[in-house]
Design an enzyme around this catalytic site. Structure first.
Site: not given
Ligand code: 5GP
Ligand code: ZN
Length: 121
Positions: A30, A92, A99-101
């Site tokens: 988002i 962070g 979750h994997l960015h």
């Protein structure tokens, strides 16, 4: 369970879905930090990487393979990209469902912090 990403898995909160299989779903972040920024998450709730167990091996592997597939689908796999999983406060992490960015579309710097490394652990 009051978890934002479990609600996205359940379809209770909308997200721009990019990929889905038995183990994972991926959707656009988002608040993108690169020209392309997606999150790949396991359908099973796991709070942090530190909470993952051997039974989660397959799902964790699917996170990385789904990210690679999305990068190919989006057309930036040959230019390169970055996958990152943040763990807890120093990493962070802000959403406590792993979750994997997947970040792509521009060259990124390294290392990810700007202060000087004074004393290695
Ligand atoms: P973290 O800081 O935990 O590694 O990453 C959490 C990510 O989730 C952030 O990049 C943030 O922009 C994203 N995020 C937070 N809330 C939502 C949401 O409701 N929908 C989507 N698509 N992304 C979110
Ligand atoms: Zn969850």
């Amino acid at each position: 369970m009051d978890c934002l990403f479990c609600k996205i898995v359940a379809g209770d909160i909308p997200a721009e879905k990019l990929y889905e299989n038995e183990h994972v779903i991926a959707f656009r972040d988002i608040n993108p930090q690169a020209p392309f920024h997606a999150l790949v998450i396991p359908k099973k709730h796991i709070s942090t990487l530190d909470d993952a167990a051997s039974e989660d091996l397959e799902a964790l592997g699917h996170l990385q393979l789904a990210a690679a597939q999305i990068a190919r689908d989006q057309g930036f796999s040959s230019d390169g990209y970055r996958t990152v999983m943040n763990c807890r406060e120093n990493g962070g992490q802000t959403v406590y469902h792993i979750h994997l960015h997947l970040l792509g579309g521009k060259a990124m710097g390294w290392p990810p912090y700007t202060d000087t490394l004074k004393q290695p652990l």
